[in-house]
Write an enzyme that holds these catalytic residues in place. Structure first.
Site, PDB file in Angstrom:
ATOM      1  N   LYS A   1       0.890   4.052  -2.874  1.00  0.00           N
ATOM      2  CA  LYS A   1       0.481   5.429  -2.559  1.00  0.00           C
ATOM      3  C   LYS A   1       1.615   6.424  -2.832  1.00  0.00           C
ATOM      4  O   LYS A   1       1.356   7.577  -3.202  1.00  0.00           O
ATOM      5  CB  LYS A   1       0.002   5.518  -1.103  1.00  0.00           C
ATOM      6  CG  LYS A   1      -1.324   4.820  -0.854  1.00  0.00           C
ATOM      7  CD  LYS A   1      -2.426   5.300  -1.788  1.00  0.00           C
ATOM      8  CE  LYS A   1      -3.828   5.067  -1.267  1.00  0.00           C
ATOM      9  NZ  LYS A   1      -4.865   5.468  -2.236  1.00  0.00           N
TER      10      LYS A   1
ATOM     11  N   TYR B   1       0.836  -1.215   0.000  1.00  0.00           N
ATOM     12  CA  TYR B   1       0.000   0.000   0.000  1.00  0.00           C
ATOM     13  C   TYR B   1       0.871   1.267   0.000  1.00  0.00           C
ATOM     14  O   TYR B   1       0.615   2.209  -0.756  1.00  0.00           O
ATOM     15  CB  TYR B   1      -0.891  -0.068   1.234  1.00  0.00           C
ATOM     16  CG  TYR B   1      -1.900   1.032   1.405  1.00  0.00           C
ATOM     17  CD1 TYR B   1      -3.119   1.003   0.724  1.00  0.00           C
ATOM     18  CD2 TYR B   1      -1.666   2.088   2.280  1.00  0.00           C
ATOM     19  CE1 TYR B   1      -4.069   1.997   0.919  1.00  0.00           C
ATOM     20  CE2 TYR B   1      -2.607   3.082   2.483  1.00  0.00           C
ATOM     21  CZ  TYR B   1      -3.810   3.040   1.794  1.00  0.00           C
ATOM     22  OH  TYR B   1      -4.752   4.031   1.989  1.00  0.00           O
TER      23      TYR B   1
HETATM   24  P1  NAP Z   1     -13.316   2.004   1.554  1.00  0.00           P
HETATM   25  O1  NAP Z   1     -14.294   2.398   2.594  1.00  0.00           O
HETATM   26  O2  NAP Z   1     -12.846   0.591   1.521  1.00  0.00           O
HETATM   27  O3  NAP Z   1     -13.896   2.423   0.116  1.00  0.00           O
HETATM   28  C1  NAP Z   1     -13.175   2.142  -1.056  1.00  0.00           C
HETATM   29  C2  NAP Z   1     -14.157   1.809  -2.140  1.00  0.00           C
HETATM   30  O4  NAP Z   1     -13.405   1.488  -3.352  1.00  0.00           O
HETATM   31  C3  NAP Z   1     -15.012   0.585  -1.831  1.00  0.00           C
HETATM   32  O5  NAP Z   1     -16.362   0.815  -2.150  1.00  0.00           O
HETATM   33  C4  NAP Z   1     -14.385  -0.478  -2.715  1.00  0.00           C
HETATM   34  O6  NAP Z   1     -15.275  -1.512  -3.075  1.00  0.00           O
HETATM   35  C5  NAP Z   1     -13.990   0.338  -3.920  1.00  0.00           C
HETATM   36  N1  NAP Z   1     -13.078  -0.400  -4.789  1.00  0.00           N
HETATM   37  C6  NAP Z   1     -12.161  -1.344  -4.441  1.00  0.00           C
HETATM   38  N2  NAP Z   1     -11.557  -1.830  -5.522  1.00  0.00           N
HETATM   39  C7  NAP Z   1     -12.098  -1.196  -6.588  1.00  0.00           C
HETATM   40  C8  NAP Z   1     -11.898  -1.294  -7.982  1.00  0.00           C
HETATM   41  N3  NAP Z   1     -11.016  -2.157  -8.512  1.00  0.00           N
HETATM   42  N4  NAP Z   1     -12.626  -0.495  -8.795  1.00  0.00           N
HETATM   43  C9  NAP Z   1     -13.538   0.356  -8.276  1.00  0.00           C
HETATM   44  N5  NAP Z   1     -13.791   0.479  -6.975  1.00  0.00           N
HETATM   45  C10 NAP Z   1     -13.075  -0.293  -6.119  1.00  0.00           C
HETATM   46  O7  NAP Z   1     -12.002   2.894   1.677  1.00  0.00           O
HETATM   47  P2  NAP Z   1     -11.816   4.421   2.155  1.00  0.00           P
HETATM   48  O8  NAP Z   1     -11.231   4.366   3.511  1.00  0.00           O
HETATM   49  O9  NAP Z   1     -13.015   5.226   1.888  1.00  0.00           O
HETATM   50  O10 NAP Z   1     -10.634   4.835   1.175  1.00  0.00           O
HETATM   51  C11 NAP Z   1     -10.828   5.610  -0.006  1.00  0.00           C
HETATM   52  C12 NAP Z   1      -9.467   6.028  -0.524  1.00  0.00           C
HETATM   53  O11 NAP Z   1      -8.789   6.787   0.479  1.00  0.00           O
HETATM   54  C13 NAP Z   1      -8.554   4.838  -0.839  1.00  0.00           C
HETATM   55  O12 NAP Z   1      -7.768   5.125  -1.971  1.00  0.00           O
HETATM   56  C14 NAP Z   1      -7.686   4.749   0.394  1.00  0.00           C
HETATM   57  O13 NAP Z   1      -6.468   4.116   0.136  1.00  0.00           O
HETATM   58  C15 NAP Z   1      -7.518   6.216   0.732  1.00  0.00           C
HETATM   59  N6  NAP Z   1      -7.134   6.493   2.103  1.00  0.00           N
HETATM   60  C16 NAP Z   1      -7.911   6.086   3.147  1.00  0.00           C
HETATM   61  C17 NAP Z   1      -7.513   6.381   4.441  1.00  0.00           C
HETATM   62  C18 NAP Z   1      -8.324   5.987   5.649  1.00  0.00           C
HETATM   63  O14 NAP Z   1      -7.852   6.180   6.777  1.00  0.00           O
HETATM   64  N7  NAP Z   1      -9.517   5.478   5.483  1.00  0.00           N
HETATM   65  C19 NAP Z   1      -6.304   7.040   4.675  1.00  0.00           C
HETATM   66  C20 NAP Z   1      -5.530   7.426   3.584  1.00  0.00           C
HETATM   67  C21 NAP Z   1      -5.962   7.145   2.299  1.00  0.00           C
HETATM   68  P3  NAP Z   1     -15.211  -2.904  -2.221  1.00  0.00           P
HETATM   69  O15 NAP Z   1     -15.591  -2.539  -0.815  1.00  0.00           O
HETATM   70  O16 NAP Z   1     -16.222  -3.776  -2.920  1.00  0.00           O
HETATM   71  O17 NAP Z   1     -13.800  -3.402  -2.317  1.00  0.00           O
END
Ligand code: NAP
Length: 244
Positions: free
Chosen positions: A156, A152
């Site tokens: 990133k 990851y």
């Molecule tokens: P999340 O709740 O898991 O939401 C991510 C969404 O992306 C889910 O609906 C997932 O579907 C979908 N997804 C996964 N693989 C995909 C694909 N191949 N094509 C299209 N959609 C896909 O995650 P989040 O925490 O909101 O994170 C959103 C972004 O922010 C990510 O890039 C993550 O790395 C980044 N981020 C998050 C955090 C944090 O603390 N949460 C911190 C830094 C960065 P499924 O559930 O079906 O897999």
């Protein structure tokens, strides 16, 4: 009445079925944009679209064909593309000892290949249009490196390089490309973390709390709108002061 920041704008958010992506979509709608919520889970995208007042579509960001069709469909149906947010993501955490090659490849594939495909497809339309803003969701994990996240963190960090290279390529077409590095944000992704790890990470945040998805969305609105018209190739940290 003051004009909305994103009136008449068309925006796409990937991975918008839940979590940060859904809140980004909601906030873009609030500021006047017509928003397409794309997610690998089409039903979830549809539910999220109903919730925020956008249009839901199924799209796997790792598929060149589906990403091409997504952008072509939006420009055909809505006539333009102003904002593209590469947000879709997954985690497959494990130590180097335990991480499989499949888990490394999968994470790099979704984040880095997915974002690259999004940048490629969106910028092709935006350069002809002579305007547009692409926002790539990286992570502070890509700045600092997190143990257990070699896949990851690498992906990133790669998104930062992608953002800067693409920003240089398309700047003279009035297309901007920026990245956001969220810190610890309360979403389904982080809900899957062991509670003691979440608490440990939260305690290390200078603001002493995890962030909310809407707080990432606010940064997206800034980068998507004319408020940031002279900002490109940058990385905006939304992490409560972590790793400053
Ligand atoms: P999340 O709740 O898991 O939401 C991510 C969404 O992306 C889910 O609906 C997932 O579907 C979908 N997804 C996964 N693989 C995909 C694909 N191949 N094509 C299209 N959609 C896909 O995650 P989040 O925490 O909101 O994170 C959103 C972004 O922010 C990510 O890039 C993550 O790395 C980044 N981020 C998050 C955090 C944090 O603390 N949460 C911190 C830094 C960065 P499924 O559930 O079906 O897999």
């Amino acid at each position: 009445m003051t004009e909305l920041l994103l009136a008449e704008r068309v925006a796409v958010v990937t991975g918008a079925g839940q979590g940060i992506g859904r809140e980004i979509a909601r906030t873009l709608v609030t500021h006047g944009a017509r928003v397409i919520l794309a997610d690998i889970n089409g039903d979830l995208a549809g539910d999220a679209a109903t919730d925020v007042g956008g249009i839901g579509v199924a799209c796997d960001v790792t598929s060149p064909e589906q990403m091409h069709d997504l952008v072509t469909g939006v420009t055909t149906d809505l006539g333009r593309l102003d904002v593209f947010v590469n947000n879709a993501g997954i985690t497959r955490d494990a130590s180097l000892k335990k991480m499989s090659v499949e888990d490394f490849d999968m994470v790099v594939r979704v984040h880095l290949r997915g974002a690259w495909l999004g940048v490629r497809e969106a910028s092709a339309v935006m350069r002809e249009q002579k305007s547009g803003s692409i926002v790539n969701i990286s992570s502070l994990s890509g700045k600092s490196g997190n143990p257990g996240q070699t896949n990851y963190s690498a992906a990133k960090a790669g998104i930062v390089g992608l953002t800067k290279a693409a920003a240089k390529e398309v700047a003279h077409h009035n297309v901007r490309v920026n990245a956001i590095q969220p810190g610890l944000i309360r979403t389904p992704m982080t809900a899957a973390m062991p509670p003691e790890i979440f608490a440990e990470r939260e305690a290390a945040v200078p603001m002493k709390r995890a962030g909310e998805p809407a707080e990432v969305a606010g940064a997206v609105v800034f980068l998507a709108s004319e408020l940031s018209s002279y900002v490109t190739g940058t990385v905006l940290e939304v992490g409560g002061g972590r790793f400053m």
